[in-house]
Write a protein that holds these residues in place. Sequence first.
Motif, PDB file in Angstrom:
ATOM      1  N   GLN A 140     -23.320  35.123 -44.628  1.00  0.00           N
ATOM      2  CA  GLN A 140     -23.583  34.791 -43.232  1.00  0.00           C
ATOM      3  C   GLN A 140     -22.322  34.474 -42.452  1.00  0.00           C
ATOM      4  N   ALA A 141     -21.346  33.808 -43.079  1.00  0.00           N
ATOM      5  CA  ALA A 141     -20.148  33.367 -42.357  1.00  0.00           C
ATOM      6  C   ALA A 141     -18.961  33.331 -43.295  1.00  0.00           C
ATOM      7  N   CYS A 142     -17.755  33.468 -42.730  1.00  0.00           N
ATOM      8  CA  CYS A 142     -16.513  33.407 -43.511  1.00  0.00           C
ATOM      9  C   CYS A 142     -15.407  32.824 -42.630  1.00  0.00           C
ATOM     10  N   ARG A 143     -14.571  31.956 -43.229  1.00  0.00           N
ATOM     11  CA  ARG A 143     -13.468  31.342 -42.506  1.00  0.00           C
ATOM     12  C   ARG A 143     -12.315  31.048 -43.462  1.00  0.00           C
ATOM     13  N   PHE A 144     -11.085  31.296 -43.007  1.00  0.00           N
ATOM     14  CA  PHE A 144      -9.912  30.853 -43.742  1.00  0.00           C
ATOM     15  C   PHE A 144      -9.605  29.402 -43.360  1.00  0.00           C
ATOM     16  N   GLY A 145      -8.963  28.688 -44.288  1.00  0.00           N
ATOM     17  CA  GLY A 145      -8.589  27.314 -44.013  1.00  0.00           C
ATOM     18  C   GLY A 145      -7.333  26.926 -44.762  1.00  0.00           C
ATOM     19  N   ALA A 146      -6.584  26.005 -44.181  1.00  0.00           N
ATOM     20  CA  ALA A 146      -5.383  25.488 -44.843  1.00  0.00           C
ATOM     21  C   ALA A 146      -5.792  24.557 -45.985  1.00  0.00           C
ATOM     22  N   VAL A 147      -4.804  24.172 -46.780  1.00  0.00           N
ATOM     23  CA  VAL A 147      -5.018  23.213 -47.865  1.00  0.00           C
ATOM     24  C   VAL A 147      -4.177  21.991 -47.565  1.00  0.00           C
ATOM     25  N   ASN A 168      -0.532  21.028 -49.061  1.00  0.00           N
ATOM     26  CA  ASN A 168      -0.021  22.201 -49.785  1.00  0.00           C
ATOM     27  C   ASN A 168       0.070  23.360 -48.804  1.00  0.00           C
ATOM     28  N   ALA A 169       1.192  23.441 -48.108  1.00  0.00           N
ATOM     29  CA  ALA A 169       1.339  24.436 -47.047  1.00  0.00           C
ATOM     30  C   ALA A 169       1.337  25.864 -47.580  1.00  0.00           C
ATOM     31  N   LEU A 207     -20.188  28.392 -39.194  1.00  0.00           N
ATOM     32  CA  LEU A 207     -19.252  27.662 -40.049  1.00  0.00           C
ATOM     33  C   LEU A 207     -17.947  27.446 -39.297  1.00  0.00           C
ATOM     34  N   SER A 208     -17.305  26.284 -39.528  1.00  0.00           N
ATOM     35  CA  SER A 208     -16.008  25.993 -38.941  1.00  0.00           C
ATOM     36  C   SER A 208     -15.188  25.194 -39.940  1.00  0.00           C
ATOM     37  N   VAL A 209     -13.844  25.335 -39.851  1.00  0.00           N
ATOM     38  CA  VAL A 209     -12.927  24.605 -40.721  1.00  0.00           C
ATOM     39  C   VAL A 209     -11.977  23.806 -39.841  1.00  0.00           C
ATOM     40  N   SER A 210     -11.719  22.562 -40.206  1.00  0.00           N
ATOM     41  CA  SER A 210     -10.802  21.732 -39.426  1.00  0.00           C
ATOM     42  C   SER A 210      -9.366  22.240 -39.567  1.00  0.00           C
ATOM     43  N   ASP A 211      -8.504  21.845 -38.644  1.00  0.00           N
ATOM     44  CA  ASP A 211      -7.122  22.340 -38.618  1.00  0.00           C
ATOM     45  C   ASP A 211      -6.392  22.079 -39.927  1.00  0.00           C
ATOM     46  N   SER A 212      -6.586  20.906 -40.512  1.00  0.00           N
ATOM     47  CA  SER A 212      -5.897  20.549 -41.750  1.00  0.00           C
ATOM     48  C   SER A 212      -6.556  21.130 -42.981  1.00  0.00           C
ATOM     49  N   GLY A 213      -7.750  21.724 -42.828  1.00  0.00           N
ATOM     50  CA  GLY A 213      -8.481  22.252 -43.961  1.00  0.00           C
ATOM     51  C   GLY A 213      -9.210  21.195 -44.756  1.00  0.00           C
ATOM     52  N   THR A 214      -9.362  19.993 -44.203  1.00  0.00           N
ATOM     53  CA  THR A 214      -9.990  18.890 -44.922  1.00  0.00           C
ATOM     54  C   THR A 214     -11.507  18.945 -44.854  1.00  0.00           C
TER      55      THR A 214
END
Length: 341
Positions: free
Chosen positions: A172-179, A182-183, A230-237
């Motif tokens: 249904q949804a896909c998103r990339f996110g930071a870790v 760990n840049a 779906l959404s991912v926060s800027d920091s990937g948290t």
Amino acid sequence: MTMALADDIIAAGQDASCHILRFSLQAPEAKGGRNGSGEKGPRKRKGPSPAGQGGTQSQTSEVTVESLHSVRTDFSPDALQKAVRFNADCSLLVTGGADGFLRLWEFPSMKKTLEFKAHDGEIEDIALGPDNKVVTAGRDFQCCVWQRDQLVTGLRWNENLPGVPDKAYRYQACRFGAVEDNAAALRLYTVQVPHKRERRPPPCYLTKWDGKSFLPLLTRPCGSEVVSCLSVSDSGTFLGLGTVTGSVAIHVAFSLQRLYYVKEAHGIVVTDVAFVPESRGGRELLAGNEAALLSVAVDSRCKLHLLPGRRSLPVWLLLLLCAGLIVATILLLQLAFPGFL
């Protein structure tokens, strides 16, 4: 309607087209007769002054929108653009829709540079990685990773879940996110929902992938309400979820555990969720909360969801408590067994 933002540019999908808009915020101006200038400001409204005398009060700032381009992005009989995304440097725009074609556009010229059939059915969602790899989620039970028009790999979220048939769920949804902290690392998150509705609905699933090797790292159920966005926060948290029944949830990205949930916050389909940016201005809006999530739905309402800060004890206090516990245990043993020491 689908939408993507890049600074002051909006790419908004409406039916079969993508409209490129520029918005600007205009501050209220003083009325010409009041400050002696000949400029015409926005309409004023009367309101009581602090001294009780008559006066004028400026209205809030106005947002102006300018149309820059409009291009057709879907050519199926029931044409509908369902996904649109900018790449990291905003030089590329990617669209997908009901005809299953992925189309890449140069930005801001909106010259089409690539077009190919990515899915046999509708494209539900698109995610762009930092190296311009494109992930597409389709209604044909496939989630594909592309480098331009070359298929890099197809994702298999249930390969470690033998009890789940391939055609029982669709992406249904896909998103990339930071870790966080760990840049160099990257994660991809996908949502899988049941293909068929049942009287006792099965759970939806969240899957976390390595964003470079595209191997699954963790899969967890995320409730029986069908996820719509779906959404991912800027920091990937944190991960934000909206459902077709209007509920909103926040999960921690590390373990996919749910931290926040409001049942039927809207009472109708949540069309999009987005975290407040973790910039300086965004942190001021958080006001001590860990995260703030905005949700919009078919009811034309936008709601703010705040995740309160989790309380934790300082390390020195934990060490002090441990030392006290050890001393207390030794004293109790000495009382129970004289000569223990």
